[in-house]
Design a protein around this motif. Sequence first.
Motif, mmCIF file in Angstrom:
data_model
loop_
_atom_site.group_PDB
_atom_site.id
_atom_site.type_symbol
_atom_site.label_atom_id
_atom_site.label_comp_id
_atom_site.label_asym_id
_atom_site.label_seq_id
_atom_site.Cartn_x
_atom_site.Cartn_y
_atom_site.Cartn_z
ATOM 1 N N ALA A 88 9.321 -27.378 2.847
ATOM 2 C CA ALA A 88 9.911 -27.840 4.110
ATOM 3 C C ALA A 88 11.150 -28.690 3.893
ATOM 4 C CB ALA A 88 8.877 -28.642 4.896
ATOM 5 N N HIS A 89 11.351 -29.193 2.674
ATOM 6 C CA HIS A 89 12.465 -30.099 2.373
ATOM 7 C C HIS A 89 12.422 -31.327 3.281
ATOM 8 C CE1 HIS A 89 13.942 -27.067 -0.332
ATOM 9 N NE2 HIS A 89 13.964 -26.180 0.648
ATOM 10 N N LEU A 90 11.206 -31.818 3.499
ATOM 11 C CA LEU A 90 10.981 -33.040 4.255
ATOM 12 C C LEU A 90 10.188 -34.009 3.387
ATOM 13 C CD1 LEU A 90 9.936 -31.544 7.717
ATOM 14 C CD2 LEU A 90 12.119 -32.667 7.172
ATOM 15 N N PHE A 91 10.255 -35.298 3.738
ATOM 16 C CA PHE A 91 9.551 -36.333 2.996
ATOM 17 C C PHE A 91 8.549 -37.025 3.908
ATOM 18 C CE2 PHE A 91 13.670 -35.733 1.068
ATOM 19 C CZ PHE A 91 13.379 -35.694 -0.291
ATOM 20 N N ALA A 92 7.344 -37.214 3.386
ATOM 21 C CA ALA A 92 6.318 -37.913 4.156
ATOM 22 C C ALA A 92 6.569 -39.414 4.107
ATOM 23 C CB ALA A 92 4.942 -37.588 3.589
ATOM 24 N N HIS A 93 6.512 -40.050 5.284
ATOM 25 C CA HIS A 93 6.599 -41.503 5.412
ATOM 26 C C HIS A 93 5.291 -41.984 6.048
ATOM 27 C CE1 HIS A 93 11.135 -42.170 5.011
ATOM 28 N NE2 HIS A 93 10.954 -40.869 4.814
ATOM 29 N N ARG A 94 4.921 -43.219 5.764
ATOM 30 C CA ARG A 94 3.729 -43.779 6.384
ATOM 31 C C ARG A 94 3.896 -45.278 6.557
ATOM 32 N NH1 ARG A 94 -0.776 -43.688 1.451
ATOM 33 N NH2 ARG A 94 0.517 -44.789 -0.073
ATOM 34 N N GLY A 95 3.112 -45.845 7.476
ATOM 35 C CA GLY A 95 3.165 -47.281 7.713
ATOM 36 C C GLY A 95 2.060 -47.687 8.664
ATOM 37 N N VAL A 96 1.929 -48.979 8.844
ATOM 38 C CA VAL A 96 0.988 -49.519 9.815
ATOM 39 C C VAL A 96 1.778 -50.259 10.887
ATOM 40 C CG1 VAL A 96 -0.929 -49.682 8.187
ATOM 41 C CG2 VAL A 96 0.656 -51.590 8.402
ATOM 42 N N GLY A 97 1.118 -50.620 11.972
ATOM 43 C CA GLY A 97 1.818 -51.261 13.077
ATOM 44 C C GLY A 97 2.222 -50.243 14.114
ATOM 45 N N ASP A 98 3.263 -50.569 14.879
ATOM 46 C CA ASP A 98 3.702 -49.689 15.967
ATOM 47 C C ASP A 98 4.118 -48.322 15.422
ATOM 48 O OD1 ASP A 98 3.279 -51.755 17.722
ATOM 49 O OD2 ASP A 98 5.380 -52.418 17.716
ATOM 50 N N VAL A 99 3.700 -47.293 16.114
ATOM 51 C CA VAL A 99 4.027 -45.923 15.706
ATOM 52 C C VAL A 99 5.458 -45.612 16.125
ATOM 53 C CG1 VAL A 99 3.390 -43.494 15.905
ATOM 54 C CG2 VAL A 99 1.617 -45.262 16.010
ATOM 55 N N PRO A 100 6.328 -45.208 15.208
ATOM 56 C CA PRO A 100 7.711 -44.880 15.585
ATOM 57 C C PRO A 100 7.762 -43.615 16.431
ATOM 58 C CG PRO A 100 7.296 -44.301 13.295
ATOM 59 C CD PRO A 100 6.081 -45.045 13.762
ATOM 60 N N LYS A 101 8.918 -43.366 17.033
ATOM 61 C CA LYS A 101 9.058 -42.215 17.926
ATOM 62 C C LYS A 101 8.749 -40.897 17.227
ATOM 63 C CE LYS A 101 12.366 -44.281 21.159
ATOM 64 N NZ LYS A 101 13.724 -44.182 21.755
ATOM 65 N N ASP A 102 9.062 -40.813 15.947
ATOM 66 C CA ASP A 102 8.805 -39.571 15.226
ATOM 67 C C ASP A 102 7.490 -39.620 14.447
ATOM 68 O OD1 ASP A 102 9.562 -41.423 13.321
ATOM 69 O OD2 ASP A 102 10.786 -40.016 12.163
ATOM 70 N N GLY A 103 6.686 -40.651 14.692
ATOM 71 C CA GLY A 103 5.446 -40.831 13.947
ATOM 72 C C GLY A 103 4.240 -40.244 14.656
ATOM 73 N N HIS A 104 3.184 -40.075 13.888
ATOM 74 C CA HIS A 104 1.929 -39.524 14.396
ATOM 75 C C HIS A 104 0.780 -40.328 13.819
ATOM 76 C CE1 HIS A 104 4.121 -35.934 15.784
ATOM 77 N NE2 HIS A 104 4.825 -36.110 14.672
ATOM 78 N N THR A 105 -0.146 -40.742 14.656
ATOM 79 C CA THR A 105 -1.273 -41.561 14.222
ATOM 80 C C THR A 105 -2.119 -40.817 13.199
ATOM 81 O OG1 THR A 105 -1.340 -42.657 16.369
ATOM 82 C CG2 THR A 105 -3.307 -42.825 14.998
ATOM 83 N N ASP A 106 -2.506 -41.526 12.140
ATOM 84 C CA ASP A 106 -3.363 -40.943 11.112
ATOM 85 C C ASP A 106 -4.701 -40.577 11.744
ATOM 86 O OD1 ASP A 106 -5.201 -40.605 8.883
ATOM 87 O OD2 ASP A 106 -3.683 -41.563 7.629
#
Length: 248
Positions: A88-106
């Motif tokens: 896909a030529h994409l990189f996985a990002h992760r974090g805690v706290g507020d979900v960014p606009k392009d984020g998806h809850t685990d």
Amino acid sequence: MTARHVFRLSGTDTRSFLQGLVTNDVTAVDSGLVYAALLTPQGKYLADFFLLADGDDVLLDADAAQAEMLRTRLGMYKLRADVSLTDAHLFAHRGVGDVPKDGHTDPRQPALGWRAYRDTPQTVDETDWAALYVAHVVPQSGIELTPDTFILEAGFEALNGVDFRKGCYVGQEVTARMKHKTTLRKGLVQVAIEGEAEPGTDIRAADKTVGTLLSRTADKALAYLRFDRAAGSMQAGDATVTWDGTGN
């Protein structure tokens, strides 16, 4: 973060192809991340990953160490299905706290935050993921998840990684039988630990091996235990291990 590899699956048969292979309901990918596993026909673990719709395509986010095996295994199952598997030529990002606009809850556990897929690598991540995984009994490939693992013993039901109503998939018969016809006698749990012991150390009670010590952080660890033998104060190397009887 732990090295990940993101695949793109394209083609008119993509969803039906995945639905017949993985442990979870692929129809949910249009609503957010889906956590699932690929099993052997004997019901044992091969890989775990996240699935997410990207238009008509589906992204598959896997441990990088499993990427080539998945490329080969999925290619073997594809046969004449209209499915293509590419990077896909994409990189996985992760974090805690507020979900960014392009984020998806685990989907495994809300405390594990969010994941997103971007064009550039993640450079800053100060989250103590090891502590979160131990706190919420989340297994990791190559540590708690091995070729000998049955996913129900690893807690996949509690982690929303298996659907018992979706129909057939590879390894489904064994998994369903473990769910409906047996009581689990062993599995992954959180234990308290005091003293020094390396991951992989046998846990012993009354001169019998009752399990294996796995991931650890501070005074807590994950362990694979025989439930009927694990009781009281146990030993792992020079460490004392106790289990409160809760978990898997």
